[in-house]
Scaffold this motif. Structure first.
Motif, mmCIF file in Angstrom:
data_model
loop_
_atom_site.group_PDB
_atom_site.id
_atom_site.type_symbol
_atom_site.label_atom_id
_atom_site.label_comp_id
_atom_site.label_asym_id
_atom_site.label_seq_id
_atom_site.Cartn_x
_atom_site.Cartn_y
_atom_site.Cartn_z
ATOM 1 N N ALA A 1 54.970 30.123 51.642
ATOM 2 C CA ALA A 1 53.412 29.828 51.342
ATOM 3 C C ALA A 1 53.023 31.202 51.317
ATOM 4 O O ALA A 1 53.106 32.165 51.872
ATOM 5 N N THR B 1 49.204 22.243 49.541
ATOM 6 C CA THR B 1 50.013 20.896 50.010
ATOM 7 C C THR B 1 49.457 20.025 50.789
ATOM 8 O O THR B 1 48.379 19.936 51.420
ATOM 9 N N SER C 1 44.634 19.317 48.842
ATOM 10 C CA SER C 1 45.659 18.530 49.791
ATOM 11 C C SER C 1 45.496 17.047 49.415
ATOM 12 O O SER C 1 44.298 16.580 49.682
ATOM 13 N N ILE D 1 50.703 19.218 56.513
ATOM 14 C CA ILE D 1 51.928 19.390 57.123
ATOM 15 C C ILE D 1 51.902 19.355 58.569
ATOM 16 O O ILE D 1 50.898 19.889 59.142
ATOM 17 N N CYS E 1 53.097 28.030 61.321
ATOM 18 C CA CYS E 1 52.414 28.872 60.225
ATOM 19 C C CYS E 1 53.543 29.931 60.013
ATOM 20 O O CYS E 1 53.441 30.138 58.782
ATOM 21 N N ALA F 1 49.617 26.411 52.068
ATOM 22 C CA ALA F 1 50.171 25.312 53.187
ATOM 23 C C ALA F 1 48.792 24.638 54.047
ATOM 24 O O ALA F 1 48.249 25.484 54.899
ATOM 25 N N LEU G 1 58.617 24.564 50.034
ATOM 26 C CA LEU G 1 58.051 25.735 49.467
ATOM 27 C C LEU G 1 59.118 26.826 49.038
ATOM 28 O O LEU G 1 58.850 27.590 47.998
ATOM 29 N N LEU H 1 56.171 28.366 57.692
ATOM 30 C CA LEU H 1 55.625 28.236 56.335
ATOM 31 C C LEU H 1 55.504 29.380 55.790
ATOM 32 O O LEU H 1 55.853 29.601 54.542
ATOM 33 N N ALA I 1 58.362 20.458 54.316
ATOM 34 C CA ALA I 1 57.706 21.399 53.765
ATOM 35 C C ALA I 1 58.158 22.707 53.517
ATOM 36 O O ALA I 1 58.165 23.352 52.575
ATOM 37 N N GLU I 2 58.964 23.275 54.625
ATOM 38 C CA GLU I 2 59.927 24.495 54.193
ATOM 39 C C GLU I 2 60.781 24.561 53.148
ATOM 40 O O GLU I 2 60.887 25.227 52.090
#
Length: 189
Positions: free
Chosen positions: A121, A44, A21, A47, A113, A97, A84, A116, A80-81
């Motif tokens: 992820a 990543t 990360s 997040i 989570c 993630a 990914l 993600l 992030a979504e």
């Protein structure tokens, strides 16, 4: 030619090079470049389900004993979504993630989570360096935190609640990112 493939936490890697990360793992373009350069997996940039004041830019602090660098910007959950989803189409390496939550709030950790995982992820890295919030008081000595606020990862019970919440919420591997500031690292583990 030597075989570099390996497995970890139920995931298969072409090679053991895992990019941790960092600023380079905050957007899809940079991650795609890392994968093309040979990265075997990507963790990543941190997040956060909610970007709060003070979390949106680089911070540094000067203390009587020296300087500290707080962090560069976090990635929002919607960013992030999107990232990914794109990376699942354009890359072929495990995407892990790195998630930071709000204290030990199981609902927020779990929902974050789950989203993600649904976005693509392959695994979750639970960042236990999140700071107490929502009135959480940790049972640790106040002098343990020289340069930074206390983190959930310093207390075994809070770390267990966060990790359990994520494990209960997702069907993908969960990895704990611990802190060396924990007074009882074995207890936290």
């Amino acid at each position: 030619m030597p075989v570099l493939s390996t497995a970890f936490a139920g995931l298969s890697f072409k090679n053991p090079l895992m990019v941790g990360s960092c600023s380079l793992t905050a957007d899809a373009d940079a991650i795609e470049t890392l994968v093309k350069a040979g990265a075997g997996s990507i963790v990543t940039k941190t997040i956060s389900p909610e970007i709060r004041a003070g979390q949106s830019g680089f911070k540094a602090g000067r203390y009587a004993t020296g300087w500290t660098c707080k962090a560069d910007p976090r990635v929002s959950l919607p960013q992030a979504e999107d990232m990914l989803r794109r990376l699942r189409q354009s890359t072929d390496v495990p995407l892990i993630a790195n998630v930071i939550g709000r204290s030990d709030n199981a609902r927020v950790w779990g929902e974050t989570c789950q989203r993600l995982g649904a976005a693509g992820a392959h695994a979750i890295q639970v960042d236990l360096n999140c700071h107490p919030d929502d009135g959480l008081v940790l049972d640790i000595s106040p002098n343990l935190s020289l340069f930074d606020d206390f983190s959930v990862g310093q207390e075994p019970a809070a770390s267990a609640r966060v990790t359990k919440a994520v494990k209960d919420a997702v069907a993908i591997p969960v990895i704990a990112k611990m802190t060396l500031r924990a007074p009882d690292i074995v207890g936290v583990a």
